[in-house]
Design a protein around this motif. Structure first.
Motif, mmCIF file in Angstrom:
data_model
loop_
_atom_site.group_PDB
_atom_site.id
_atom_site.type_symbol
_atom_site.label_atom_id
_atom_site.label_comp_id
_atom_site.label_asym_id
_atom_site.label_seq_id
_atom_site.Cartn_x
_atom_site.Cartn_y
_atom_site.Cartn_z
ATOM 1 N N LEU A 97 0.833 -1.195 0.000
ATOM 2 C CA LEU A 97 0.000 0.000 0.000
ATOM 3 C C LEU A 97 0.867 1.244 0.000
ATOM 4 O O LEU A 97 1.959 1.249 0.565
ATOM 5 N N ALA A 98 0.371 2.273 -0.623
ATOM 6 C CA ALA A 98 1.066 3.560 -0.594
ATOM 7 C C ALA A 98 0.968 4.134 0.810
ATOM 8 O O ALA A 98 -0.066 4.006 1.465
ATOM 9 N N PRO A 99 2.034 4.761 1.305
ATOM 10 C CA PRO A 99 1.971 5.331 2.655
ATOM 11 C C PRO A 99 0.986 6.490 2.705
ATOM 12 O O PRO A 99 0.827 7.238 1.741
ATOM 13 N N PHE A 100 0.322 6.596 3.839
ATOM 14 C CA PHE A 100 -0.626 7.681 4.039
ATOM 15 C C PHE A 100 0.119 8.937 4.454
ATOM 16 O O PHE A 100 1.103 8.871 5.193
ATOM 17 N N ASP A 101 -0.348 10.063 3.990
ATOM 18 C CA ASP A 101 0.209 11.332 4.429
ATOM 19 C C ASP A 101 -0.345 11.637 5.808
ATOM 20 O O ASP A 101 -1.527 11.455 6.067
ATOM 21 N N SER A 102 0.529 12.068 6.684
ATOM 22 C CA SER A 102 0.071 12.437 8.023
ATOM 23 C C SER A 102 0.464 13.881 8.283
ATOM 24 O O SER A 102 1.488 14.367 7.825
ATOM 25 N N VAL A 103 -0.369 14.535 9.030
ATOM 26 C CA VAL A 103 -0.156 15.937 9.352
ATOM 27 C C VAL A 103 -0.237 16.082 10.864
ATOM 28 O O VAL A 103 -1.133 15.542 11.496
ATOM 29 N N VAL A 104 0.716 16.800 11.422
ATOM 30 C CA VAL A 104 0.686 17.081 12.844
ATOM 31 C C VAL A 104 -0.108 18.359 13.041
ATOM 32 O O VAL A 104 0.262 19.421 12.535
ATOM 33 N N ILE A 105 -1.204 18.242 13.747
ATOM 34 C CA ILE A 105 -2.061 19.384 13.994
ATOM 35 C C ILE A 105 -1.690 19.963 15.352
ATOM 36 O O ILE A 105 -1.669 19.241 16.350
ATOM 37 N N PRO A 106 -1.365 21.246 15.397
ATOM 38 C CA PRO A 106 -1.010 21.828 16.695
ATOM 39 C C PRO A 106 -2.211 21.843 17.635
ATOM 40 O O PRO A 106 -3.359 21.863 17.194
ATOM 41 N N LYS A 107 -1.928 21.798 18.940
ATOM 42 C CA LYS A 107 -3.001 21.833 19.928
ATOM 43 C C LYS A 107 -3.756 23.141 19.830
ATOM 44 O O LYS A 107 -3.224 24.150 19.374
ATOM 45 N N ALA A 108 -4.967 23.124 20.296
ATOM 46 C CA ALA A 108 -5.804 24.312 20.266
ATOM 47 C C ALA A 108 -5.152 25.429 21.068
ATOM 48 O O ALA A 108 -4.697 25.218 22.188
ATOM 49 N N GLY A 109 -5.070 26.598 20.480
ATOM 50 C CA GLY A 109 -4.477 27.740 21.150
ATOM 51 C C GLY A 109 -2.991 27.871 20.923
ATOM 52 O O GLY A 109 -2.399 28.877 21.290
ATOM 53 N N ALA A 110 -2.363 26.865 20.326
ATOM 54 C CA ALA A 110 -0.927 26.928 20.073
ATOM 55 C C ALA A 110 -0.665 27.735 18.802
ATOM 56 O O ALA A 110 -1.474 27.769 17.886
ATOM 57 N N VAL A 111 0.483 28.361 18.754
ATOM 58 C CA VAL A 111 0.870 29.148 17.590
ATOM 59 C C VAL A 111 1.399 28.204 16.520
ATOM 60 O O VAL A 111 2.168 27.286 16.811
ATOM 61 N N ASP A 112 0.968 28.427 15.270
ATOM 62 C CA ASP A 112 1.504 27.644 14.154
ATOM 63 C C ASP A 112 2.927 28.132 13.907
ATOM 64 O O ASP A 112 3.152 29.246 13.441
ATOM 65 N N TRP A 113 3.895 27.288 14.240
ATOM 66 C CA TRP A 113 5.293 27.685 14.245
ATOM 67 C C TRP A 113 5.794 28.007 12.840
ATOM 68 O O TRP A 113 6.751 28.756 12.678
ATOM 69 N N SER A 114 5.159 27.483 11.809
ATOM 70 C CA SER A 114 5.595 27.790 10.442
ATOM 71 C C SER A 114 5.247 29.221 10.053
ATOM 72 O O SER A 114 5.822 29.772 9.117
ATOM 73 N N LEU A 115 4.313 29.852 10.760
ATOM 74 C CA LEU A 115 3.896 31.218 10.442
ATOM 75 C C LEU A 115 4.642 32.277 11.242
ATOM 76 O O LEU A 115 4.469 33.467 10.997
#
Length: 178
Positions: A30-48
């Motif tokens: 099977l092809a690997p599934f893409d996974s995304v780490v979702i930051p916790k509620a209220g946390a700052v998106d560090w990429s921004l």
């Protein structure tokens, strides 16, 4: 009471989590599934976060790492004292109280930078902070080295036994010839 279309339900669930009819060909890759780490509620998106703030956090973490390594500070128990429910978060005041207790005092700008990265709705995530400040050193497994040393020892014994048998054969031939 409504009817449930079971076969369609199962097909839809299979299509979301995996491919259908895998039981017919269990060795299919099977092809690997893409996974995304979702930051916790209220946390700052560090990429921004802008580069200046990231650099400030990196400098602060680097300074804390150096002090912790020099003083051999074990910080986790201090944070765990405040974390009664063991959920990995403390309040900002408890967080900075722990740091000052450990001798890792920070300036206002450093405190703000640390809070930007590690805080969310639940408080300051000290587990994530400690994973960066005190990275765990992974030791190499000792068992493979032990097995290799046993194999080498066994090989050296087998070679010495074969040498002894040659020596015994030589001695026997000398005795027979006399």
């Amino acid at each position: 009471m409504g009817c449930l279309l079971w076969k369609e339900f199962v097909r839809d669930v299979d299509s979301v989590f995996t491919e259908s009819n895998l039981e017919a060909s269990p060795t299919r890759q099977l092809a690997p599934f893409d996974s995304v780490v979702i930051p916790k509620a209220g946390a700052v998106d560090w990429s921004l976060v802008d580069d200046e703030d990231k650099a400030a956090v990196d400098r602060t973490i680097h300074r804390i790492k150096q002090r912790a390594a020099q003083r051999r500070i074990l910080a986790k128990p201090c944070f765990q004292d405040f974390d009664k429910h063991n959920h990995g978060h403390v309040t900002p005041s408890q967080f900075f109280q722990c740091l000052s207790f450990l001798g890792l005092s920070l300036s206002e700008d450093e405190m703000r930078a640390i809070l930007t990265k590690y805080s969310d709705r639940e408080g300051v995530n000290y587990v994530q902070f400690l994973n960066e400040v005190e990275p765990k050193v992974r030791e190499e497994p000792k068992y493979p080295k032990y097995v290799d040393s046993l194999k080498a020892l066994q090989l050296s014994k087998s070679m010495s036994v074969s040498d002894d048998s040659v020596d015994v054969d030589r001695v026997m031939t000398k005795i027979k010839t006399k």
